[in-house]
Design a protein around this motif. Structure first.
Motif: not given
Length: 307
Positions: A102-108, A136-149, A194-202
């Protein structure tokens, strides 16, 4: 002081893993071998590590852990096995591929670890990376670990992370086939992040080093080789009269070997922590020959906050 050619963050990972790891990292910091540490907040000696960082003014960030030991947030059912422990480096990845996490549990869990870091240190992490490169891992249909991170970093205004793409990785002769395969996947996941982190200004340094110089592969010649790649992969010439310094992070794991049943994140120390590789890294990082090499090559050790 002359302009440095490389601003190098040498990050001691797994701070808090056990008292002997903590002492080794502090000794290494005081000897000039590391300049920054990454704290495992769910490790058995995390409180001691945070106190040591405060006492010795060691720059400290968060080593976010989704793969080893007991989670900070409970219950975290999809992240853990039947015994309540996180699934391990490969177990986490396998569960991710099967769509069981669960990406929600990853986030929590990530947010709980940031909160615990605050409680232990009294401030926000100066940087945040992932234990065993889970961030940096992917995963999930819409949300990935890297996106949550990335979202957690952005929400907590944590400016820096790690992007483990190492120049010279594929030409390193010392890596066995199984590690070469794993590191190649880590590199691809990192490139996809890289594109995910750049989009969040990291932000992250220009160059990452450390996969080819871990444990028994750490030596002054191997570190010199890695630094050569960092210099070759430096920024393009600036428009002004002075070329900017290359920024780089070197991931290291110095310490004294963990004793049996002492350390870890709730399930005891692993073989890597109990091996002589920890002390080898400590010895090499504090070797006067390496410190002299830094001086000759114009390498200045610093923390993420100095970049």
């Amino acid at each position: 002081m002359p302009q440095p050619r490389v601003m190098l963050v040498v990050t001691g990972d797994d701070f808090g893993y056990c008292p002997r790891r903590n002492q080794g990292i502090v000794d290494c910091f005081q000897a000039g071998g590391v300049s920054n540490v990454s704290l495992l907040v769910n490790a058995c000696a995390a409180k001691e590590a945070a106190d040591l960082a405060k006492r010795h003014s060691i720059p400290i960030g968060l080593h976010a852990n989704l793969s080893e030991g007991l989670p900070v947030s409970r219950p975290a059912f999809t992240l853990t096995d039947q015994h309540g422990f996180l699934r391990g480096k490969m177990g986490f990845r396998q569960a991710l591929e099967r769509g069981q996490l669960s990406m929600k549990q990853v986030e929590l869990e990530l947010r709980a670890q940031v909160r615990l870091f605050w409680e232990l240190t009294g401030h926000a992490p100066l940087h945040m990376d992932g234990h065993q490169h889970v961030h940096v891992l992917p995963g999930g249909h819409m949300t990935r670990v890297r996106d949550v991170f990335a979202q957690v970093l952005s929400d907590h205004q944590i400016p820096f992370t790690r992007v483990p793409v190492e120049p010279g990785l594929h030409s390193c002769p010392a890596l066995p086939a199984h590690l070469r395969k794993f590191y190649a996947q880590v590199e691809q996941d990192a490139l996809d992040s890289v594109a995910v982190f750049r989009r969040h200004g990291i932000r992250w340094p220009d160059v990452y080093l450390g996969l080819t110089t871990m444990g028994q592969n750490m030596s002054v010649p191997n570190l010199q080789r890695a630094l050569g790649h960092a210099l070759a992969a430096g920024p393009p010439p600036s428009s002004g009269p002075r070329r900017p310094a290359v920024t780089a992070e070197l991931m290291v794991h110095p310490g004294y070997p963990s004793r049996a049943q002492e350390g870890g994140c709730g399930d005891g120390p692993d073989d890597f922590s109990r091996s002589a590789d920890r002390q080898r890294e400590l010895s090499v990082l504090c070797d006067p020959a390496l410190l002299a090499l830094y001086g000759r090559e114009g390498v200045r050790l610093c923390a993420f906050k100095d970049l």
